[in-house]
Scaffold this motif. Sequence first.
Motif, short mmCIF file in Angstrom:
data_model
loop_
_atom_site.label_atom_id
_atom_site.label_comp_id
_atom_site.label_asym_id
_atom_site.label_seq_id
_atom_site.Cartn_x
_atom_site.Cartn_y
_atom_site.Cartn_z
N ALA A 1 0.78 -1.15 0.08
CA ALA A 1 -0.16 0.10 0.00
C ALA A 1 0.83 1.27 -0.01
O ALA A 1 0.44 2.43 -0.58
CB ALA A 1 -0.91 -0.09 1.06
N ALA A 2 2.06 1.04 0.56
CA ALA A 2 3.05 2.41 0.82
C ALA A 2 3.53 2.47 -0.56
O ALA A 2 3.81 3.73 -0.92
CB ALA A 2 3.89 2.03 2.02
N PHE A 3 3.66 1.70 -1.25
CA PHE A 3 4.39 1.73 -2.77
C PHE A 3 3.46 2.23 -3.61
O PHE A 3 3.77 2.38 -4.79
CB PHE A 3 4.73 0.42 -3.20
CG PHE A 3 6.53 0.25 -2.90
CD1 PHE A 3 7.47 0.93 -3.53
CD2 PHE A 3 6.85 -0.66 -1.68
CE1 PHE A 3 8.87 0.91 -2.97
CE2 PHE A 3 8.12 -0.73 -1.52
CZ PHE A 3 9.10 0.06 -1.85
N LEU A 4 2.24 2.22 -3.51
CA LEU A 4 1.02 2.53 -4.64
C LEU A 4 1.41 3.83 -5.11
O LEU A 4 1.32 4.08 -6.54
CB LEU A 4 -0.49 2.47 -3.97
CG LEU A 4 -0.71 1.02 -3.85
CD1 LEU A 4 -2.23 1.18 -3.05
CD2 LEU A 4 -0.74 0.22 -5.20
N PRO A 5 1.56 4.93 -4.38
CA PRO A 5 1.76 6.34 -5.04
C PRO A 5 2.97 6.00 -5.88
O PRO A 5 3.16 6.93 -7.01
CB PRO A 5 2.21 7.19 -3.76
CG PRO A 5 1.56 6.68 -2.56
CD PRO A 5 1.49 4.98 -2.94
N PHE A 6 4.07 5.43 -5.67
CA PHE A 6 5.44 5.39 -6.41
C PHE A 6 5.10 4.77 -7.65
O PHE A 6 5.46 4.99 -8.77
CB PHE A 6 6.19 4.33 -5.65
CG PHE A 6 7.58 4.12 -6.60
CD1 PHE A 6 8.43 5.32 -6.79
CD2 PHE A 6 7.73 2.96 -6.78
CE1 PHE A 6 9.68 4.82 -7.89
CE2 PHE A 6 8.85 2.57 -7.89
CZ PHE A 6 9.70 3.43 -8.19
N PHE A 7 4.13 3.64 -7.60
CA PHE A 7 3.62 2.91 -8.96
C PHE A 7 2.92 3.91 -9.91
O PHE A 7 3.12 3.90 -10.93
CB PHE A 7 2.97 1.73 -8.49
CG PHE A 7 3.48 0.77 -7.91
CD1 PHE A 7 5.06 0.53 -7.91
CD2 PHE A 7 3.04 -0.12 -6.82
CE1 PHE A 7 5.55 -0.63 -7.43
CE2 PHE A 7 3.93 -1.23 -6.21
CZ PHE A 7 5.22 -1.44 -6.45
N PHE A 8 2.14 4.68 -9.23
CA PHE A 8 1.17 5.61 -9.89
C PHE A 8 2.12 6.79 -10.64
O PHE A 8 1.90 7.02 -11.65
CB PHE A 8 0.20 6.10 -9.16
CG PHE A 8 -1.04 5.38 -8.75
CD1 PHE A 8 -1.78 4.91 -9.78
CD2 PHE A 8 -1.40 5.23 -7.60
CE1 PHE A 8 -2.84 4.18 -9.62
CE2 PHE A 8 -2.66 4.39 -7.16
CZ PHE A 8 -3.24 3.71 -8.33
N ALA A 9 3.10 6.96 -9.85
CA ALA A 9 4.01 8.07 -10.43
C ALA A 9 4.97 7.64 -11.30
O ALA A 9 4.90 8.32 -12.43
CB ALA A 9 4.89 8.60 -9.26
N VAL A 10 5.48 6.51 -11.40
CA VAL A 10 5.97 5.65 -12.54
C VAL A 10 5.18 5.61 -13.94
O VAL A 10 5.40 5.70 -14.82
CB VAL A 10 6.75 4.39 -12.24
CG1 VAL A 10 7.37 3.67 -13.37
CG2 VAL A 10 7.82 4.66 -11.10
N GLY A 11 3.93 5.18 -13.52
CA GLY A 11 2.90 4.82 -14.55
C GLY A 11 2.37 6.24 -15.25
O GLY A 11 2.14 6.13 -16.50
#
Length: 206
Positions: free
Chosen positions: A117-127
């Motif tokens: 869950a903490a990594f979700l913002p990072f995944f969105f930013a990369v996407g």
Amino acid sequence: MRGEILSYDIVSGEGLISGDDLTRYRFSRTDVGGAQEPVPGLRVDFVPLDGRACQIIPLQIQERGLPASSFAPAEAPLGMWAYFVRCIRQKYIDGEGRARRLEYWSFILFAWLTMMAAFLPFFFAVGLAADSELTVLTLLPPVLWALFLIIPGICLAVRRLHDVGLSGWLYLVTFIPYVGGIFMLVVACIPSQPHPNAYGPAPKRL
């Protein structure tokens, strides 16, 4: 006659004693003298009468070479989320006592889920092909959360080692590549010792 308490239900106040004559005797809390709680593993002296144990007297705890705290009543079971919360709050830096398998795997499960869950913002930013500064900032929460979980994770592993009768210092084995991971996985799957040991009472009620 002497024997050992096999089980005790704190709700009904009834339990079983395994006598040294290899016979099982039922007993109730009112038959136990003194303030010592009748917990599994406790040696007692009693009078057998019609298949029941009467006039039960707990023997000296030193007979088994264990501290008095080892014979405290087992804790009430908790839910998986409750175990996780307790690990990161009440037992954040607590390596004393024992931890049952459910507590260990509850921590592993929710540590993994909260990390994802903490990594979700990072995944969105990369996407979204966001700028590099924003991407780096979104990495900050999961990194801080991972660092936060290190200490309670180590303390929990030490308590899990205690629960199977091993020294907490064996946690150092986990730093050995490959071998350490397999060792801790095996320890995590071993059932709790059903009786009190040198690290405390059995965390699971029988």
